[in-house]
Each structure stands twice: as C-alpha cells, then as structure tokens.
Motif scaffolding. Structure first.
Motif, PDB file in Angstrom:
ATOM      1  N   THR A 162       0.849  -1.195   0.000  1.00 50.27           N
ATOM      2  CA  THR A 162       0.000   0.000   0.000  1.00 50.27           C
ATOM      3  C   THR A 162       0.886   1.246   0.000  1.00 50.27           C
ATOM      4  O   THR A 162       1.978   1.235   0.573  1.00 50.27           O
ATOM      5  CB  THR A 162      -0.913   0.040   1.237  1.00 50.27           C
ATOM      6  OG1 THR A 162      -1.637  -1.179   1.331  1.00 50.27           O
ATOM      7  CG2 THR A 162      -1.896   1.205   1.169  1.00 50.27           C
ATOM      8  N   ILE A 205       0.585   5.419   0.947  1.00 50.67           N
ATOM      9  CA  ILE A 205      -0.189   6.548   1.461  1.00 50.67           C
ATOM     10  C   ILE A 205       0.252   7.788   0.698  1.00 50.67           C
ATOM     11  O   ILE A 205       1.358   8.304   0.893  1.00 50.67           O
ATOM     12  CB  ILE A 205       0.042   6.737   2.971  1.00 50.67           C
ATOM     13  CG1 ILE A 205      -0.363   5.475   3.730  1.00 50.67           C
ATOM     14  CG2 ILE A 205      -0.742   7.940   3.492  1.00 50.67           C
ATOM     15  CD1 ILE A 205      -0.068   5.523   5.220  1.00 50.67           C
ATOM     16  N   TRP A 261      -1.891   8.096  11.330  1.00 50.39           N
ATOM     17  CA  TRP A 261      -2.625   7.349  10.316  1.00 50.39           C
ATOM     18  C   TRP A 261      -3.175   6.078  10.928  1.00 50.39           C
ATOM     19  O   TRP A 261      -2.497   5.409  11.693  1.00 50.39           O
ATOM     20  CB  TRP A 261      -1.712   6.986   9.138  1.00 50.39           C
ATOM     21  CG  TRP A 261      -0.979   8.159   8.560  1.00 50.39           C
ATOM     22  CD1 TRP A 261       0.225   8.637   8.962  1.00 50.39           C
ATOM     23  CD2 TRP A 261      -1.419   8.998   7.500  1.00 50.39           C
ATOM     24  NE1 TRP A 261       0.577   9.737   8.211  1.00 50.39           N
ATOM     25  CE2 TRP A 261      -0.423   9.977   7.294  1.00 50.39           C
ATOM     26  CE3 TRP A 261      -2.560   9.024   6.694  1.00 50.39           C
ATOM     27  CZ2 TRP A 261      -0.531  10.969   6.326  1.00 50.39           C
ATOM     28  CZ3 TRP A 261      -2.667  10.004   5.720  1.00 50.39           C
ATOM     29  CH2 TRP A 261      -1.663  10.965   5.553  1.00 50.39           C
ATOM     30  N   GLU A 276      -4.258   3.527   6.941  1.00 45.13           N
ATOM     31  CA  GLU A 276      -3.939   4.394   5.805  1.00 45.13           C
ATOM     32  C   GLU A 276      -4.824   5.642   5.712  1.00 45.13           C
ATOM     33  O   GLU A 276      -4.756   6.383   4.728  1.00 45.13           O
ATOM     34  CB  GLU A 276      -4.020   3.618   4.455  1.00 45.13           C
ATOM     35  CG  GLU A 276      -2.950   2.550   4.284  1.00 45.13           C
ATOM     36  CD  GLU A 276      -3.226   1.283   5.041  1.00 45.13           C
ATOM     37  OE1 GLU A 276      -4.229   0.629   4.727  1.00 45.13           O
ATOM     38  OE2 GLU A 276      -2.443   0.946   5.951  1.00 45.13           O
TER      39      GLU A 276
END
Length: 598
Positions: free
Chosen positions: A435, A437, A468, A471
């Motif tokens: 992932t 951000i 966070w 995310e």
C-alpha cells in the motif's frame, strides 16, 4: 574460574523438582514438591509471584525467549501455560491417555508461539500457545521415548536423542514443517543426556553417559546435514551447550562441574565447580554463563561461572547512527559506518558483519523472530538480512535517507518507509509494496508503528506530525522547530513523541492529538524512545548525557552520564532492563538499567 554464588533463592518448603532460566538470566522459574511454581528476579533474588498448579507437582519448566510465558508439565499429565506478567494460567492442555503428556522434554520454539514436548508415548508434539491445540504429532521409530530434544534457532528443525537397545542411543533430525526425517545418526555409545543445535544450524552437539561405568561418557559434535562426527570430547555430561560466540562447547557433569572446550581443537579452556548432584535439576544460560540448580532443602542457588560486566562498551572505528536490541535481549545490532554489525550484548563480542550498503547505515531493526535484521542507508536502499546465514534476503531502493524514516510493525509483517512525500507499506517477508499513502506535504523524515500494527505516526521536513489509522489520516499537528528528526510511539498506544530540528521534544496524546508537554534541553535532544512500560521517555543529547522524563508529569527525573560524543540513537531491550546508546564518539554503550531507573 573460581566458584561464585550470586544468590540463593528461598521460598519453597520442599525439594525443588525443576528449574528454568531465561537466556539473559534475569528471570528464573522453579517448581517444588510443595506443589508450587515460583518466578524470581534472577539478578536480585526477589520473589516475583507464585503460580497456581491446581495442587499438582510440576516436573518440567520452560521460559519463552521473550519472557512473556512459562510452560510446565505436571504430574497429572497436563501442559500448563502461564503469562509471566500476571501469573495467570493462559492455557491448560489435556490429552488422553494422561501418559501421552508425561513429557521427558519441553521447549518453546524461538517465536514463543509454539511449544514442543517430547513424550513418553514415543511422540513429539507441537502445541499452539494461544489456543492450546495440537499442531503436529511426530511418531518416533519404535515408539521410543525422546531423552532429549533441541530446536534449531530458525525454528525449522527438531533434533531428538532416543534410547535404543543394548545401552546405545541415536540421533534423529526432523523437519518441523513437514514432519519428515532429515537425518539419522545411529549407534551412539551410552545413554544420550542432551542435544543442542549450533546457532547457525550447521552442527549438533550431543552428550552421552555409559550407565555401567560412572567414569565413561562423551560429548560429540556432528555435521547437522550429513551426520558425520566432527569432534569427540571424553566427558560425562548431563547438559551440553554452545557458547554465545559459537566457538566453544560447554558441558556440565553429574556433580556440577562445568567445563568449556575449543569447538575446533577440543582443547580445554575453563572449569567451574558448583554444588549440584546428579539428582538436582539444573538450567544454564550460555549467554551469560549463569548456572541455576534446585536443592533438596527447597532453595535455588544461582552461580556465576564467568565474570560478567553488565555495563559494556563496544568500541567502534566510525560513527554509529543507529542501534537496536534483539527480541530476547541477548544481541545488539549497530549501523557502523557502511556495515550492519551484530554483537553479543552480554559479552561484547562481535558475532557477524553484514556488508552491502554503499552509504552510512541510518536505521537498523530486528524482526520479532530475531532471525532477520532490517537496515536502511544513505545509499537510499532498504535491505533485509538473514541473521543465521549472514546473507541479504531482499533489497529495495528509493527510500528517504533520514535515519528514522522506516519502521517495522510489532508483528513483523509490514514495514513503513518514507519515499519522498509518500509513505510506502511493504511486505516484510518479500520486500514487495502492499500500500502507498499518497499524502500532501514535504518529504517524510520519520515514521513509527503503533502497538496495534495498523496505526502509524509520521513526521516530515516541515515539522508536521500525522497519525494514520489503516492508511487514513486521524489527526495532524505542527511540532514547531522545523523538520522532524525522530518519532516514537509508546507501547501502551497512549502517547506519541517527536524531536524537531531545533531539538525540541514534544509529546502528544495519541487519541486526540493534544500536546501533553513540550520541552527543550540545554544539552540538545537528538533522539527519543519510550521505555517498554510506557512510563518514561528517554532522550539522547548532544552534551553526551541521556535524560529521562516522566511521561505523565513531563518532569525530568533522571540522567545517565558516560556516553562518548553526541547520542544519536537509543534502544531498550524488550524487558526494559537494558538500554543501548550510540553516537559520533566512536562508542556503543550498553547500560544495565536493572531496577535502578526511577
């Protein structure tokens, strides 16, 4: 070496049946015929707590490498697992018939989540610590009772010492994942008493005694892949171990005589005599040379077999920007110049170098398994290293070179890294991104995971702190004082701390983003870490001091002096009893915090 008793633990009313000792020697467990199990502070001899055994004798004990759990086999055939911090029973495992769990051997896997028992019904069984369920059962040839078992440091192989006919023994090695046999060494002379893997997994050491002759016995070293005998030492040992550096072999005989030999030449190096008998339960910490035994009067003597300096300096030839402790507290990793270097935290000996970076190493961190080390460098690469094999597992490029711009999640599954203004989440096993951000703002200079593995705090070049969660940004704050040098997240998840370019320290409430306190120090703060109990904040300063603050009051409460040069990095051992510091003065210092910190 002269005989030296550190202390004698007193509290049992009847003879001691079993003892266990953590590798760093601070935690001792003992059981007695008075049907109690006790936990002790191994350094000061203080009784920590007495555990519930439901009125049973406990005959085998084992402590997990992270000190979080104690396992015991009791006379009713049950496997009990206690939480060390609370003393509460976490799991009770019962099998039928009861004899199936009359274990001759008991071990934790290195991950602390699986227990291995060698059972009198001719099986070796693996148990899930959290659920108490059996994960695997390995049937031994001829239903032989395993007299000794050992687990390789990577947790992948099991070695068993088995009794065969006519006073002989054999060694068998199994793959713990598949259950398949990998090695068979037959016809060992005498009854096998112990077996142990070398840390790198390439060798096995075993000890045997001849029942018909009280003078005969031997320690043998074997190639763990081929089964070839590499060395034989005439010594009648009940317990055998490798030294922390892997260069020596140690043996303890029936009367408490401990000797060490060169593992290549068999030359005798040291000798120590404690006061144990062949009926006394014993435990030995190879990391620090401490021997624990159980006496018939109910006491537990602790012996220092080697002199141990508990505050150590590791001389360096270059700046050390970053340091870290292994999960079990027995090793320290440093970023020394362009190298990642592994040290024995208790002896100060260098264990291994990991070479590959072409710029100064800016971050190092142990994986929770203790078998991997993560590093970043001014060459903008992130690398994962295999500790036993000393090789690079994977590398990725393009990361921010700032020293605190990477963090490994507490469960070891993901790492977060600053890549310019973005934060990239990476699979720690493969190095593949999972992932990203995509935030707005300046370059990320610091990140840290929260204890829940999903919450993350970041700091950037403009002094912005952002929290966070999965995310999604939860809150943001301006630290003031320019770029963020360092961030830290308390283990209880309640506080976040950061140090900015102007060397200002600020602490926030993690839930609300409100400032709890903010301070500057005349010494100039470079790095900050929370103590494992989340009660104190420790900061490395430019004036060579290390200062402590109370998290709740914001008051400075303690100062350590003696670090050479500016303190650039700090790390606590998992139990909070030791602190390692490094800086630009050419020295890494390991402080024995013990119970002296406020």
């Amino acid at each position: 070496l002269g005989q030296s008793m550190r202390t004698r633990l007193k509290g049992h009313a009847e003879p001691v049946l079993a003892v266990a000792l953590s590798d760093d020697d601070w935690l001792v467990a003992s059981s007695s015929r008075d049907k109690t199990v006790k936990l002790w502070d191994g350094e000061n001899g203080q009784s920590l707590r007495t555990l519930d055994t439901e009125g049973q004798y406990v005959t085998k004990l084992a402590i997990s490498s992270d000190h979080e759990r104690l396992a015991g086999i009791s006379s009713d055939g049950k496997l009990r697992i206690w939480t060390v911090a609370s003393g509460q029973v976490e799991q009770v495992v019962t099998t039928h018939p009861v004899s199936a769990l009359s274990a001759s051997s008991l071990r934790f896997l290195p991950n602390g989540l699986t227990i291995v028992t060698g059972n009198r019904d001719g099986t070796v069984r693996l148990w899930d610590v959290k659920t108490g369920r059996e994960q695997r059962s390995i049937a031994l040839p001829g239903s032989a009772t395993p007299l000794a078992i050992a687990i390789s440091r990577d947790g992948r192989r099991l070695a068993c010492g088995l009794s065969t006919s006519a006073g002989h023994s054999e060694l068998r090695v199994f793959d713990l994942v598949s259950g398949e046999e990998r090695l068979h060494v037959p016809n060992l002379d005498g009854m096998i008493t112990d077996v142990v893997f070398h840390d790198d997994g390439t060798q096995l050491a075993s000890s045997t005694v001849v029942a018909s002759n009280v003078a005969l016995g031997s320690i043998q070293l074997w190639d763990a892949t081929t089964g070839q005998e590499m060395l034989r030492i005439p010594f009648r040992a009940r317990h055998v171990a490798w030294s922390a550096d892997g260069q020596r072999i140690l043996g303890i005989d029936m009367d408490g005589l401990l000797k060490s030999w060169d593992a290549r030449t068999a030359s005798e190096l040291t000798s120590f005599k404690g006061s144990t008998t062949n009926q006394s339960p014993i435990a030995f910490s190879r990391k620090v040379g401490v021997l624990v035994s159980g006496d018939a009067d109910g006491s537990v003597p602790i012996w220092e077999t080697v002199p141990v300096d508990r505050t150590r300096e590791l001389p360096q030839n270059e700046w050390v920007y970053t340091v870290g402790f292994s999960p079990d507290g027995t090793r320290v990793v440093t970023g020394t110049g362009q190298k990642v270097v592994l040290w024995n935290a208790l002896t100060g000996e260098q264990i291994r170098e990991f070479v590959g970076h072409t710029g100064y190493v800016s971050t190092v961190a142990f994986h929770p398994s203790g078998e991997r080390i993560l590093s970043t460098s001014w060459d903008s690469s992130i690398r994962l290293w295999d500790v036993p094999q000393g090789r690079e597992v994977w590398r990725i490029g393009g990361g921010t070179r700032a020293s605190d711009s990477i963090s490994l999640s507490p469960d070891g599954q993901r790492l977060a890294a600053g890549f310019g203004a973005t934060i990239r989440l990476v699979d720690a096993a493969t190095g593949l991104p999972s992932t990203t951000i995509n935030r707005t703002g300046s370059t990320i200079t610091a990140v840290a995971f929260g204890p829940d593995n999903t919450t993350l705090v970041s700091g950037d070049e403009q002094g912005t702190i952002e929290l966070w969660n999965r995310e999604q940004r939860h809150w943001s704050a301006q630290a003031g004082g320019g770029a963020i040098h360092c961030v830290a997240y308390s283990r209880d998840g309640r506080r976040i701390a950061a140090v900015s370019k102007t060397l200002r320290l600020t602490v926030w409430d993690a839930a609300t983003g409100k400032v709890k306190f903010s301070t500057t120090d005349p010494g100039g703060i470079y790095c900050v870490r929370f103590s494992p109990d989340s009660q104190r904040l420790v900061a490395g300063c430019a004036d060579t001091n290390i200062r402590f603050w109370s998290v709740e009051s914001g008051q400075q409460i303690f100062t350590l002096s003696g670090q050479k040069g500016r303190t650039m990095s700090l790390a606590f051992s998992h139990d909070g009893r030791r602190l390692v510091s490094s800086g630009d003065g050419g020295t890494v210092r390991i402080w024995d915090c013990g119970r002296e910190l406020p």
